[in-house]
Design a protein around this motif. Structure first.
Motif, PDB file in Angstrom:
ATOM      1  N   ILE A  36       0.836  -1.201   0.000  1.00  0.00           N
ATOM      2  CA  ILE A  36       0.000   0.000   0.000  1.00  0.00           C
ATOM      3  C   ILE A  36       0.868   1.246   0.000  1.00  0.00           C
ATOM      4  N   ARG A  47      -4.895   6.635  -0.996  1.00  0.00           N
ATOM      5  CA  ARG A  47      -5.268   5.737   0.098  1.00  0.00           C
ATOM      6  C   ARG A  47      -6.670   6.133   0.555  1.00  0.00           C
ATOM      7  N   VAL A  50      -8.323   1.882   4.539  1.00  0.00           N
ATOM      8  CA  VAL A  50      -7.508   0.749   4.984  1.00  0.00           C
ATOM      9  C   VAL A  50      -8.081   0.271   6.308  1.00  0.00           C
ATOM     10  N   VAL A  57      -3.877  -6.478   6.967  1.00  0.00           N
ATOM     11  CA  VAL A  57      -4.835  -5.599   6.300  1.00  0.00           C
ATOM     12  C   VAL A  57      -6.014  -6.461   5.884  1.00  0.00           C
ATOM     13  N   ALA A  60      -8.368  -2.974   1.875  1.00  0.00           N
ATOM     14  CA  ALA A  60      -7.910  -1.631   1.512  1.00  0.00           C
ATOM     15  C   ALA A  60      -8.482  -1.266   0.154  1.00  0.00           C
TER      16      ALA A  60
END
Length: 150
Positions: A36, A47, A50, A57, A60
């Motif tokens: 990421i 982004r 997330v 994660v 995301a």
């Protein structure tokens, strides 16, 4: 004053190259946090969301500034119903800034798989690999206009 669309408006709406993101390519990563960060800080994705589950994660969403996006998460081989081996993903990303992006990624030391070049079908494009081994092609080809429908 009529509110019905004229013939020209009908034709324009039937052959528009712009598309809302209705298909979300997905991938998984051994180190989703690092991937990421690479895709956001180096490549230029946004982004958007997330969601973490401890050090993993869970989900995301990264949006491409010019439209569309991807979803990704941490690799979990125990998830039998939806498990994608890291490094097996490939995507074509449309950009109007292909030369600037190529220069920036090259200067950052990103592994270039195919240098920038003009294609005979009108696109200017290049390809890279991310730290997980996924392949990303960036180019100017936006796809063909959708055909008119009934």
């Amino acid at each position: 004053m009529s509110t019905a669309p004229n013939q020209q408006q009908k034709q324009q709406s039937q052959q528009t190259p712009s598309r809302e993101a209705a298909i979300w390519p997905t991938l998984q990563a051994h180190d989703a946090v690092a991937l990421i960060d690479f895709l956001v800080d180096t490549v230029g994705f946004l982004r958007t969301a997330v969601y973490r589950d401890g050090d993993r994660v869970a989900h995301a969403q990264l949006d491409w500034p010019e439209g569309g996006g991807i979803m990704l998460g941490s690799y979990d081989p125990e998830t039998k119903s939806w498990c994608l081996e890291p490094g097996t993903f490939g995507a074509y990303v449309v950009t109007d800034h292909v030369d600037a992006l190529y220069e920036r990624l090259s200067a950052a030391g990103v592994r270039v798989l195919r240098p920038i070049e003009d294609q005979e079908y009108g696109s200017r494009e290049f390809a890279i690999a991310d730290p997980e081994g996924n392949k990303w092609s960036f180019g100017t080809y936006p796809g063909e206009p959708r055909p008119a429908t009934g």
